[in-house]
Scaffold this motif. Structure first.
Motif, PDB file in Angstrom:
ATOM      1  N   ARG A  69      40.377 -11.310  19.095  1.00  0.00           N
ATOM      2  CA  ARG A  69      39.142 -10.871  18.471  1.00  0.00           C
ATOM      3  C   ARG A  69      39.406  -9.646  17.624  1.00  0.00           C
ATOM      4  O   ARG A  69      40.061  -8.692  18.073  1.00  0.00           O
ATOM      5  N   ALA A  70      38.872  -9.622  16.405  1.00  0.00           N
ATOM      6  CA  ALA A  70      39.026  -8.450  15.547  1.00  0.00           C
ATOM      7  C   ALA A  70      38.372  -7.244  16.192  1.00  0.00           C
ATOM      8  O   ALA A  70      37.349  -7.367  16.860  1.00  0.00           O
ATOM      9  N   LYS A  71      38.965  -6.073  15.974  1.00  0.00           N
ATOM     10  CA  LYS A  71      38.420  -4.840  16.556  1.00  0.00           C
ATOM     11  C   LYS A  71      36.961  -4.630  16.180  1.00  0.00           C
ATOM     12  O   LYS A  71      36.155  -4.193  16.984  1.00  0.00           O
ATOM     13  N   HIS A  72      36.641  -4.954  14.905  1.00  0.00           N
ATOM     14  CA  HIS A  72      35.283  -4.690  14.430  1.00  0.00           C
ATOM     15  C   HIS A  72      34.363  -5.898  14.595  1.00  0.00           C
ATOM     16  O   HIS A  72      33.309  -5.973  13.969  1.00  0.00           O
ATOM     17  N   CYS A  73      34.751  -6.842  15.441  1.00  0.00           N
ATOM     18  CA  CYS A  73      33.913  -8.012  15.691  1.00  0.00           C
ATOM     19  C   CYS A  73      32.574  -7.577  16.289  1.00  0.00           C
ATOM     20  O   CYS A  73      32.536  -6.749  17.194  1.00  0.00           O
ATOM     21  N   GLN A  74      31.481  -8.155  15.773  1.00  0.00           N
ATOM     22  CA  GLN A  74      30.153  -7.704  16.199  1.00  0.00           C
ATOM     23  C   GLN A  74      29.506  -8.620  17.243  1.00  0.00           C
ATOM     24  O   GLN A  74      28.351  -8.420  17.621  1.00  0.00           O
ATOM     25  N   ALA A  75      30.249  -9.645  17.695  1.00  0.00           N
ATOM     26  CA  ALA A  75      29.672 -10.537  18.697  1.00  0.00           C
ATOM     27  C   ALA A  75      29.385  -9.765  19.981  1.00  0.00           C
ATOM     28  O   ALA A  75      30.129  -8.851  20.339  1.00  0.00           O
ATOM     29  N   GLN A  76      28.294 -10.139  20.671  1.00  0.00           N
ATOM     30  CA  GLN A  76      27.916  -9.407  21.883  1.00  0.00           C
ATOM     31  C   GLN A  76      28.939  -9.592  22.990  1.00  0.00           C
ATOM     32  O   GLN A  76      29.218  -8.685  23.756  1.00  0.00           O
ATOM     33  N   SER A  77      29.497 -10.811  23.070  1.00  0.00           N
ATOM     34  CA  SER A  77      30.439 -11.125  24.141  1.00  0.00           C
ATOM     35  C   SER A  77      31.741 -11.658  23.570  1.00  0.00           C
ATOM     36  O   SER A  77      31.733 -12.367  22.568  1.00  0.00           O
ATOM     37  N   PRO A  78      32.880 -11.326  24.209  1.00  0.00           N
ATOM     38  CA  PRO A  78      34.159 -11.899  23.777  1.00  0.00           C
ATOM     39  C   PRO A  78      34.406 -13.286  24.374  1.00  0.00           C
ATOM     40  O   PRO A  78      35.469 -13.858  24.163  1.00  0.00           O
ATOM     41  N   GLU A  79      33.444 -13.795  25.146  1.00  0.00           N
ATOM     42  CA  GLU A  79      33.626 -15.116  25.760  1.00  0.00           C
ATOM     43  C   GLU A  79      33.131 -16.212  24.827  1.00  0.00           C
ATOM     44  O   GLU A  79      32.033 -16.140  24.285  1.00  0.00           O
ATOM     45  N   LYS A  80      33.994 -17.200  24.636  1.00  0.00           N
ATOM     46  CA  LYS A  80      33.665 -18.342  23.788  1.00  0.00           C
ATOM     47  C   LYS A  80      34.259 -19.588  24.427  1.00  0.00           C
ATOM     48  O   LYS A  80      35.204 -19.495  25.212  1.00  0.00           O
TER      49      LYS A  80
END
Lengths: 246, 246
Positions: B159-170
């Motif tokens: 995941r990119a450092k600046h990723c804005q998704a609420q959760s890193p789970e996909k």
């Protein structure tokens, strides 16, 4: 005095064509300058097919001679790929060739592909790499009509006015038209082609695909031996020199 | 107040990405300006996937609303294709959609393709459209290692450092690697992706293809939940948003 044979891929859109000309950049010039940067030698790079402005190649074949024997084929390939940057040219293969190998005169078979993007929307990803024809084309009718052109014929109808070939007679070994997803692919194989021959044939087959012409019209156009009897010249964007056989 | 759903192809190389930004041209801006030229209305064109600078799309899906009901879908498609010129953007399809259709939030499946040109010679015809990797890659080993990433995971490592998704789970529904001629194709399917997820996975799988990493290394990197444990980010050039499902 080693002779090198190279196989070259290029996107033709930014060039005046294969052949060196005073009015703009050519693939030949770019390669010759790359050879000079490598070796310090001014050479002529002789190509199998003198593709027009805007025409692409997946595997053009060319040769050149060096005075020096300092360079092996691997070095030539790497150095030319480095020196042609940022031009959209890639040397896919290089090898030492016999002194009697001639990229143009030794060639016994040339294969071309013409890509038509046949959908309503224009090309985005393949802009400049296909001919966009929005009307639905009948690929089967185009293929059937194309068969009337296969074999040994006087191709004056499909020959550019300024074509320099001594004779308008050529043998077209095969000409196929098929639908590939959103595209129509025209594949042509012959020992050699007249100037604009495939683009003029493509422009004519498009008329068949639209239902404006029949196979009989194509036969009559061929028999007329008159460029004015043929269809319009398709743009260079969709044409690719696919391979050269020896 | 009609809502239009459009399917859009674009070459991302000349853009700062899908999303409108102050620092350069975006696909979103080009489309919004085209809609304004057609209708006089300033709208927001909402895309299913906010592709990064340099990333391409074969079939991005987007929607926008018009106040006026003067335009049918056919007119919208033709007019937008006209007004986006000369940008490398093509509207492949347009239709009226229900008011509750949302290009981004209604999407249930996104498919991406990553193209690696795996040959010694750099890209010419596909410059900017592939990632050129000259070392021979083991596609089978890459495919096997990729299977360790399929399923529901914490993808912090990719995941990119600046990723804005609420959760890193996909949940990654499928991830396949195959050789197609001179290319390696990585196909990824999921409901949604994290920022740079596919490019970070691709950069990691390349290490496996080179023999520097094993499947176990990929498993360990995933388990570390740490971006520093993953491989480098692959360049945007090879990435295509292939389709969006609803």
């Amino acid at each position: 005095m080693p002779r090198f044979r190279i196989t070259v891929e290029y996107a033709g859109g930014d060039f005046v064509g294969w052949q060196r000309q005073a009015n703009g950049p050519s693939i030949q010039q770019s390669l010759e300058e790359a050879v000079e940067k490598l070796s310090g030698e001014r050479v002529e790079v002789v190509g199998a097919g003198r593709t027009d402005a805007g025409v692409h190649a997946m595997a053009q074949v060319a040769h050149f001679d060096l005075e020096s024997d300092r360079f092996d084929a691997n070095t030539v390939m790497k150095a030319l790929n480095f020196h042609v940057k940022p031009d959209p040219i890639a040397i896919r293969h290089a090898e030492e060739a016999d002194g009697d190998f001639h990229a143009r005169f030794s060639a016994t078979k040339r294969s071309y592909l013409y890509r038509i993007l046949n959908r309503r929307a224009p090309a985005a990803l393949d802009a400049g790499r296909v001919w966009h024809v929005p009307q639905v084309l009948d690929a089967e009718a185009m293929h059937d009509a194309a068969q009337a052109l296969v074999g040994h014929h006087d191709f004056t109808t499909f020959r550019a006015k300024h074509c320099q070939a001594q004779s308008p007679e050529k043998t077209l070994d095969s000409l196929t038209v098929s639908r590939v997803g959103e595209e129509i692919h025209i594949n042509a194989h012959a020992r050699s082609f007249l100037h604009h021959q495939i683009r003029n044939i493509t422009g004519t087959l498009k008329l068949v695909g639209e239902g404006k012409w029949t196979r009989k019209d194509v036969e009559d156009a061929l028999a007329a031996k008159d460029r004015a009897a043929g269809g319009p010249t398709a743009p260079p964007d969709g044409l690719y020199l696919v391979s050269v056989g020896y």
